[in-house]
Scaffold this active site. Structure first.
Site, PDB file in Angstrom:
ATOM      1  N   MET A 143      24.234  10.309   2.488  1.00  0.00           N
ATOM      2  CA  MET A 143      24.034  11.423   3.285  1.00  0.00           C
ATOM      3  C   MET A 143      24.028  11.840   4.775  1.00  0.00           C
ATOM      4  O   MET A 143      24.505  12.300   5.462  1.00  0.00           O
ATOM      5  CB  MET A 143      22.295  12.447   2.288  1.00  0.00           C
ATOM      6  CG  MET A 143      21.966  13.340   3.508  1.00  0.00           C
ATOM      7  SD  MET A 143      23.407  14.877   2.189  1.00  0.00           S
ATOM      8  CE  MET A 143      22.480  15.433   0.940  1.00  0.00           C
ATOM      9  N   GLU A 173       0.931  -1.437  -0.080  1.00  0.00           N
ATOM     10  CA  GLU A 173      -0.095   0.302   0.060  1.00  0.00           C
ATOM     11  C   GLU A 173       0.910   1.137   0.270  1.00  0.00           C
ATOM     12  O   GLU A 173       0.316   2.554  -0.554  1.00  0.00           O
ATOM     13  CB  GLU A 173      -1.074   0.152   1.074  1.00  0.00           C
ATOM     14  CG  GLU A 173      -2.270  -0.631   1.654  1.00  0.00           C
ATOM     15  CD  GLU A 173      -1.704  -1.919   1.723  1.00  0.00           C
ATOM     16  OE1 GLU A 173      -0.530  -2.274   2.276  1.00  0.00           O
ATOM     17  OE2 GLU A 173      -2.668  -3.410   2.035  1.00  0.00           O
ATOM     18  N   LYS A 191     -17.196  -0.879   6.043  1.00  0.00           N
ATOM     19  CA  LYS A 191     -17.930  -1.720   4.883  1.00  0.00           C
ATOM     20  C   LYS A 191     -19.335  -1.810   4.531  1.00  0.00           C
ATOM     21  O   LYS A 191     -19.497  -2.539   3.940  1.00  0.00           O
ATOM     22  CB  LYS A 191     -16.911  -3.206   5.728  1.00  0.00           C
ATOM     23  CG  LYS A 191     -17.331  -4.226   4.605  1.00  0.00           C
ATOM     24  CD  LYS A 191     -16.840  -6.207   4.455  1.00  0.00           C
ATOM     25  CE  LYS A 191     -16.960  -6.497   3.465  1.00  0.00           C
ATOM     26  NZ  LYS A 191     -15.694  -7.846   3.860  1.00  0.00           N
ATOM     27  N   PHE A 204     -11.089  -6.920  14.612  1.00  0.00           N
ATOM     28  CA  PHE A 204     -10.155  -7.311  13.611  1.00  0.00           C
ATOM     29  C   PHE A 204      -9.809  -6.558  12.649  1.00  0.00           C
ATOM     30  O   PHE A 204     -11.253  -5.751  11.805  1.00  0.00           O
ATOM     31  CB  PHE A 204     -10.894  -8.531  12.862  1.00  0.00           C
ATOM     32  CG  PHE A 204      -9.322  -9.417  12.100  1.00  0.00           C
ATOM     33  CD1 PHE A 204      -7.633  -9.638  12.419  1.00  0.00           C
ATOM     34  CD2 PHE A 204      -9.568  -9.123  10.292  1.00  0.00           C
ATOM     35  CE1 PHE A 204      -7.057 -10.066  11.277  1.00  0.00           C
ATOM     36  CE2 PHE A 204      -8.526  -9.797  10.000  1.00  0.00           C
ATOM     37  CZ  PHE A 204      -7.146  -9.736  10.085  1.00  0.00           C
ATOM     38  N   GLN A 205      -8.730  -6.177  12.016  1.00  0.00           N
ATOM     39  CA  GLN A 205      -8.258  -5.455  10.824  1.00  0.00           C
ATOM     40  C   GLN A 205      -8.896  -3.526  11.410  1.00  0.00           C
ATOM     41  O   GLN A 205      -9.090  -2.936  10.255  1.00  0.00           O
ATOM     42  CB  GLN A 205      -8.525  -5.277   9.810  1.00  0.00           C
ATOM     43  CG  GLN A 205      -7.285  -6.780   9.460  1.00  0.00           C
ATOM     44  CD  GLN A 205      -7.260  -6.840   8.227  1.00  0.00           C
ATOM     45  OE1 GLN A 205      -8.203  -6.922   7.719  1.00  0.00           O
ATOM     46  NE2 GLN A 205      -5.677  -7.554   8.061  1.00  0.00           N
TER      47      GLN A 205
END
Lengths: 564, 158
Positions: free
Chosen positions: A471, A52, A164, A114-115
């Site tokens: 750097m 993602e 959802k 969940f999630q």
């Protein structure tokens, strides 16, 4: 009027907003949205990424390259949190992105389901605004508002979290015309403009400077005309690269920590500093007390909160920078600063940036960038990761147009470039797109190579491999007595095998003499397929000039001996 | 520059998380909130926050500008000439020795005794913050068990 599911409303609204490409990754909470995308696949192209985070950078790169809104879709929980770095990157650079996340159903919210994650809470400080939509009847207008917010005034990312069950429920849907984008603040009535004109007329040594707020062709044209009218030299920040054609003689180079000595010297000497579309980042101003010590500051920006934030200004014009510049050009009589311009040209000739000790080296970043510039006629889209390679990409390629350098300026996100590069290529397929990476940044998100090969997105991934975290190492050299703590990477990665594993044609460059030939081949291949290039460079090359943090911008370090 | 206290009057939409957005802005930019008070207004869907913020002139300019950028915020004012009021509920010990002097203090401040218990008296007072402070100071000798202040709410004069 049609009765549609929330998921279909999402797709319909995207189409209504002119979206034809989205980046994302499916998951449980966005199953309905992906089911809808399946039906809408003729109208909306979905680019599946490896992670993602890659998708979030792709949406950002797409937006920077095209000027359209980037859209990214992710599932709840980890899918949503993986977007955070990408959203923060877009926020710091004011890039219009709409992130759509799924969440658990409304009845499961707040129960540590969940999630489940409170993504609106998490992204509150890194979005212009965010929404959670719990009523399907409000979904369409919320999405419209999100696009409006992302694009109006100072642009930025907006997140919409959709539980959802809302994507499954149905609501009536009717298309609506787009809300016109207005600039929220227009304080530049005539008196303000005339005062600015007077300031320019009084000035004998004007200095024009642009940041990321000048990003359209119209803006670049107005800027060019303003510089001509004011007879002033111009410098750009990292974010402003390409707003002024760098092949032109007025251009002094980048201003800031790794800017040119010419720009720094002119900054010290100028009597009027005109900052356009800039927020005076600490990476540009160094020590605010010694910034432009002999100058009045005129600040032009769309965000009133930037006025007097980092630098005290003498006068400000708030609004769309293109509008304001166009108005100034109309009102300003032709100025002439022959002596000042001659002086600037002398400075440019005196301070040619050449790094000591690099002439004997086999392969140098400067040579790579200048060869790319030559081979692409200065017309490629250059994307970067973050660190030394990013600075070399900014210093040694001559940008001619806005949107040509795509780089994480504000947040400095390592791992940004590869995702942003294929995002940019999806939006501007006609352009050669090259991501300039260091080996440190490359290893952060190299999983996204598979996105290039799977979707055949013909981007050139050029890794300047010096086997160190350059750097940070440079700072350790200068400020930590060469204690190279954890910056010597020396990873055993075999780039050719890696490229082969991902089914990407790979080249290795080791010498300046073979650079042109290999890059030429790579550019040719990149018309139809992605390319990976490992360019092996010396680990002791520094990014110069360099202004030590907190020091005056006018006194950069110009030379460093490698053995120092 | 000198640190000063400013009274900010902020009109916000009653949307999810608006208090979090405003409070978050203060904390992440390092501005100081002395008190914050919020409730609905006469218009449905809108609430007014009164925020007492501390900082120098530059910081206050930034506070106002940054607040104006929040989507849910529809109006931000620094109140110069305003009526400022705060309310306090305070519980002090109730004994035969303390009852009379407490009632005298309450009368002096025109505070109300809103609850009388076996061991405690609860008093209510509305007034300017300075008045509330001296009220508390005078009650201190009589054993303050608990107190709650609303924080300042303010409206500009005509």
């Amino acid at each position: 009027m049609r009765n549609l599911t929330g998921a279909d409303i999402v797709c319909e609204c995207l189409i209504e907003q002119g979206v034809d490409t989205v980046f994302g990754y499916p998951g449980g909470a966005v199953l309905n949205i992906y089911d809808s995308l399946y039906h809408y696949k003729d109208k909306i192209r979905h680019v599946l990424t490896a992670h993602e985070q890659g998708a979030s950078h792709a949406a950002d790169g797409y937006a920077r390259a095209t000027g359209k809104t980037g859209v990214v879709i992710a599932t709840s929980g980890p899918g949503a949190t993986n977007l955070v770095t990408g959203i923060a990157t877009a926020y710091m650079d004011s890039i219009p992105v709409v992130a759509i996340t799924g969440n658990v159903g409304c009845s499961l919210l707040g129960l540590d389901s969940f999630q489940e994650v409170d993504i609106t809470g998490i992204t509150m400080p890194i979005t212009k605004h965010n929404f959670i939509v719990k009523d399907v009847n409000k979904l369409a207008d919320t999405i419209r508002e999100a696009f409006y917010i992302a694009n109006t005034g100072r642009k930025g990312p907006v997140l919409i979290d959709i539980p959802k069950d809302v994507t499954a429920k149905k609501a009536d849907f009717t298309n609506k015309p787009l809300k016109p984008l207005t600039v929220s603040y227009t304080l530049h009535h005539d008196d303000c403009l005339l005062k600015a004109v007077e300031m320019i007329k009084e000035s004998k040594k004007p200095f024009i400077y642009t940041g990321g707020g000048v990003y359209t062709e119209a803006g670049a044209k107005a800027l060019y005309e303003l510089c001509e009218k004011a007879d002033a030299p111009v410098a750009c920040s990292l974010m402003g690269q390409g707003s002024y054609d760098q092949t032109k003689s007025r251009y002094m180079g980048m201003l800031g920590m790794h800017g040119t000595k010419t720009a720094a010297q002119a900054l010290y000497e100028c009597d009027l500093f005109i900052g356009i579309g800039t927020r005076f980042s600490d990476r540009v101003i160094g020590n605010p007390d010694t910034f432009a010590p002999n100058a009045k500051v005129l600040h032009i920006d769309i965000d009133p909160a930037e006025i007097n934030k980092n630098i005290k200004v003498c006068h400000q014009l708030i609004g769309d920078s293109t509008d304001i510049m166009t108005n100034l050009v109309k009102l300003l009589p032709q100025q002439e600063h022959k002596e000042w311009m001659e002086h600037i040209n002398e400075l440019s000739e005196t301070y040619v940036s050449v790094q000591k000790g690099t002439a004997e080296m086999d392969l140098t970043p400067q040579h790579i960038m200048e060869t790319l510039d030559m081979l692409t006629g200065g017309e490629a889209l250059i994307v970067t990761e973050v660190g030394q390679a990013q600075m070399w990409a900014a210093q040694y390629y001559r940008y001619k147009h806005p949107r040509q350098l795509i780089t994480s300026g504000g947040l400095g996100t390592m791992g940004y470039g590869l995702g942003a590069a294929y995002g940019a290529k999806c939006g501007r397929p006609e352009k050669t797109v090259i991501n300039i990476a260091g080996d440190g940044s490359f290893h952060m998100n190299l999983n996204e190579l598979v996105t290039l090969s799977k979707h055949n997105i013909p981007v050139i991934e050029l890794v300047m491999n010096n086997n160190v975290l350059g750097m940070v190492r440079q700072w350790q050299r200068l400020f930590y007595d060469k204690r190279f703590s954890e910056t010597t990477l020396d990873r055993p990665t075999d780039y050719e095998k890696l490229g082969e594993a991902f089914n990407i044609k790979t080249f290795v460059i080791t010498k300046n003499s073979e650079c042109e030939e290999i890059l030429k081949q790579a550019i040719e291949i990149s018309k139809t397929a992605p390319v990976l290039i490992e360019a092996r460079i010396d680990r002791d090359i520094n990014v110069l000039p360099m202004v030590p943090p907190g020091k005056s911008v006018t006194e950069p370090i110009l030379e460093l001996n490698i053995d120092d | 520059m000198n640190t000063q206290q400013s009274v900010l009057s902020v009109l916000v939409g009653n949307s999810i998380g608006v208090l979090g957005r405003v409070a978050g802005l203060f904390s992440r930019r390092g501005y100081n909130i002395k008190s914050l008070n919020v409730a609905e207004t006469e218009k449905s869907g809108l609430s007014r926050m009164t925020i007492i913020a501390e900082g120098d002139e530059n910081e206050m300019e930034q506070v106002v500008k940054q607040l104006r950028k929040l989507y849910d915020v529809s109006e931000v004012m620094i109140l110069q000439d305003a009526v400022c009021r705060e309310q306090i509920l305070i519980k002090v010990g109730n004994s035969s020795a303390s009852r009379q002097p407490i009632i005298e203090i309450a009368n002096l401040f025109r505070a109300k005794i809103v609850n009388v218990g076996e061991k405690e008296l609860m008093l209510e007072l509305t007034g300017e913050p300075e008045k509330i402070n001296s009220f508390i100071d005078l009650l201190r000798p009589y054993r303050i068990n608990k107190l709650v202040r609303t924080g300042i709410s303010a409206l500009e004069r005509e």
